[in-house]
Design an enzyme around this catalytic site. Structure first.
Site, PDB file in Angstrom:
ATOM      1  CG  PHE A  85      -1.976   1.000   1.232  1.00 13.47           C
ATOM      2  CD1 PHE A  85      -3.121   0.803   0.483  1.00 13.47           C
ATOM      3  CD2 PHE A  85      -1.847   2.171   1.965  1.00 13.47           C
ATOM      4  CE1 PHE A  85      -4.136   1.756   0.469  1.00 13.47           C
ATOM      5  CE2 PHE A  85      -2.863   3.124   1.963  1.00 13.47           C
ATOM      6  CZ  PHE A  85      -4.000   2.922   1.213  1.00 13.47           C
ATOM      7  CE1 TYR A 133      -9.626   3.157   6.728  1.00  7.95           C
ATOM      8  CE2 TYR A 133      -8.615   4.288   8.584  1.00  7.95           C
ATOM      9  CZ  TYR A 133      -8.581   3.891   7.262  1.00  7.95           C
ATOM     10  OH  TYR A 133      -7.495   4.202   6.484  1.00  7.95           O
ATOM     11  CE  LYS A 134      -8.077   0.036   4.975  1.00  8.49           C
ATOM     12  NZ  LYS A 134      -6.632   0.015   4.781  1.00  8.49           N
TER      13      LYS A 134
HETATM   14  C1  PLP Z   1      -6.022   1.160   4.543  1.00  5.72           C
HETATM   15  C2  PLP Z   1      -4.536   0.994   4.700  1.00  5.72           C
HETATM   16  C3  PLP Z   1      -3.777   1.966   5.339  1.00  5.72           C
HETATM   17  C4  PLP Z   1      -4.443   3.234   5.816  1.00  5.72           C
HETATM   18  O1  PLP Z   1      -3.601   4.136   6.440  1.00  5.72           O
HETATM   19  P1  PLP Z   1      -4.234   5.430   7.094  1.00  5.72           P
HETATM   20  O2  PLP Z   1      -3.149   6.016   7.868  1.00  5.72           O
HETATM   21  O3  PLP Z   1      -5.416   5.000   7.911  1.00  5.72           O
HETATM   22  O4  PLP Z   1      -4.720   6.319   5.991  1.00  5.72           O
HETATM   23  C5  PLP Z   1      -2.417   1.730   5.496  1.00  5.72           C
HETATM   24  N1  PLP Z   1      -1.841   0.591   5.039  1.00  5.72           N
HETATM   25  C6  PLP Z   1      -2.565  -0.359   4.399  1.00  5.72           C
HETATM   26  C7  PLP Z   1      -1.897  -1.593   3.916  1.00  5.72           C
HETATM   27  C8  PLP Z   1      -3.927  -0.181   4.197  1.00  5.72           C
HETATM   28  O5  PLP Z   1      -4.632  -1.097   3.556  1.00  5.72           O
END
Ligand code: PLP
Length: 424
Positions: free
Chosen positions: A129, A223-224
């Site tokens: 990500f 939040y997921k």
């Molecule tokens: C959703 C996600 C994030 C989200 O990071 P935030 O700091 O909440 O925006 C980070 N890493 C991965 C692998 C994700 O899927």
């Protein structure tokens, strides 16, 4: 092949079916995006209202003590620990995923440096990500390390004498492919590297055994699959063998051993308190606790193992029905078919039109999402998350039926489905 009646029968026999009532979902919506933003627990509005009107409104600052605000990071952390195979007192809910990754990767580099200062590489996947890669890139630049990015099949050869830390997301956000955590930890440790795991698409989605599988550090998203609400706090876990050496790079007063002594020098708190930085977002913490409680409600019904069986049954069914009923429209299944390598989502790819097909589905009430590709190895993705807490087998049937109609009718080609929005 499964029929609509079969799917209805599977719902009728589903021991987890009643858990769906713990959520408020709009009528006419099939929600397949819980991997991006979990659905709202039915108890959330009243609990958040209580935290504002009764706690904040009436108790004012006293609520830090009287309403249990101060202890929330640890209290919620102990609940999340049960979902990811961590012990009590090892995990805290705090800050955001990106910020927690910064803290944990920084601490891991410091710990690795104590024994192997010659190791100057952070190893990760090119398809990780982006925020994970950006945080690692920035930290490497600041501390004089190199970020080495590989494809998953290069892992064994890339783990050489230079690697200080292996940083992976267990379930890939685009493809839904899952790393075997225990094996990867063993390979990394044999090569002398520490492991940092991002559980954004694992916590609450698949059984995770952090401690038994020998991980060093982990962070994850609130939040997921934890259903904590938009922007809910994330979490940090550190294996107890590293806990006392964890040097917090964001050394704020909430990580101090005695914050209310107001001393001018920093002294880290023992235990998980030191993973905190400053004052926590209490109203968001309240939402997170309600979300985590909805997952724990599955414990008497078999917990994560039962949720996992249903998740695999849902994703198997989706793959089967897409292939049987949407053939000839250029869709390919990207997610691994091997259960051991699959998270709780199914990703499809298509040469063109992926974004517009997702938009046309959303207009029909089938909410998935689109992830832009980059080059032939990483095509555009139509992504469908299956949260067994609130998605049923008939939902899968109906979602595939809508997809079939969108493809057959060509309605996805309409101009309104081809306009890009800020958030995809
Ligand atoms: C959703 C996600 C994030 C989200 O990071 P935030 O700091 O909440 O925006 C980070 N890493 C991965 C692998 C994700 O899927």
């Amino acid at each position: 092949m499964h029929t609509l009646q079969d799917c209805q029968g599977l719902d009728a026999q589903d021991p987890l079916r009643a858990l769906r009532d713990l959520f408020t979902l709009p009528d006419g919506v099939i929600y397949l995006d819980g991997n991006s933003l979990g659905a709202m627990p039915a108890a959330a509005p009243a609990r958040i209202a209580q935290a504002t009107t009764a706690e904040w409104g009436q108790q004012l600052i006293r609520a830090w003590n009287t309403a249990g605000w101060f202890d929330m990071p640890q209290r919620i952390g102990n609940k999340i620990a049960r979902l990811v195979g961590a012990g009590a007192g090892e995990l805290v809910a705090t800050d955001g995923t990106s910020v927690n990754l910064f803290k944990v990767l920084s601490a891991a580099l410091t710990i690795a440096h104590e024994t192997s200062p010659e190791r100057r590489v952070v190893l990760s996947e090119r398809s990780n990500f982006p925020t994970d890669l950006y945080i690692a890139e920035a930290l490497c630049k600041e501390r004089g390390y190199t970020l080495r990015l590989i494809e998953p099949e290069e892992l064994v050869t890339a783990l050489d004498q230079q690697v200080a830390v292996l940083m992976l997301t267990q379930v890939n956000y685009r493809t839904g492919a899952m790393h075997p955590m225990s094996q990867v930890n063993a390979i990394a440790h044999a090569a002398g590297a520490l492991t940092v795991w991002d559980l954004a698409h694992s916590a609450g989605a698949v059984p995770v055994a952090l401690k038994a599988d020998g991980a060093d550090f982990a962070i994850g998203c609130g939040y997921k699959y934890l259903n904590g609400g938009p922007g809910a706090p994330a979490f940090v876990w550190v294996h107890p063998r590293h806990a006392e050496r964890f040097w917090q790079p964001l050394a704020g007063w909430w990580g101090h051993a005695t914050p209310f002594d107001f001393t001018p020098d920093y002294r880290p708190a023992p235990g998980t308190q030191r993973y905190l930085c400053g004052t926590q977002p209490i109203l968001s913490m309240v939402g997170l606790e309600v979300g985590v409680d909805t997952l724990l409600a599955a414990e008497p019904l078999g917990g994560m193992a039962a949720l996992r069986s249903k998740s695999l049954a849902l994703t198997d069914l989706f793959i089967e029905l897409v292939e049987a009923r949407c053939g000839g429209h250029g869709l390919s299944v990207v997610t691994p078919r091997d259960h051991a390598r699959r998270g709780s989502q199914v990703s499809l790819s298509r040469q063109d039109g992926a974004y517009a097909i997702v938009q046309a589905l959303i207009a029909r009430g089938v909410i998935g999402d689109y992830r832009k590709g980059s080059g032939p190895r990483h095509p555009d993705i139509l992504r469908f998350g299956f949260t067994p807490l609130y998605v049923g087998f008939e939902d899968v049937w109906n979602a595939v039926e809508h997809l079939r109609q969108v493809l057959l009718s060509g309605e996805w080609q309409r101009p309104e489905f081809n306009q890009a929005h800020a958030v995809t």
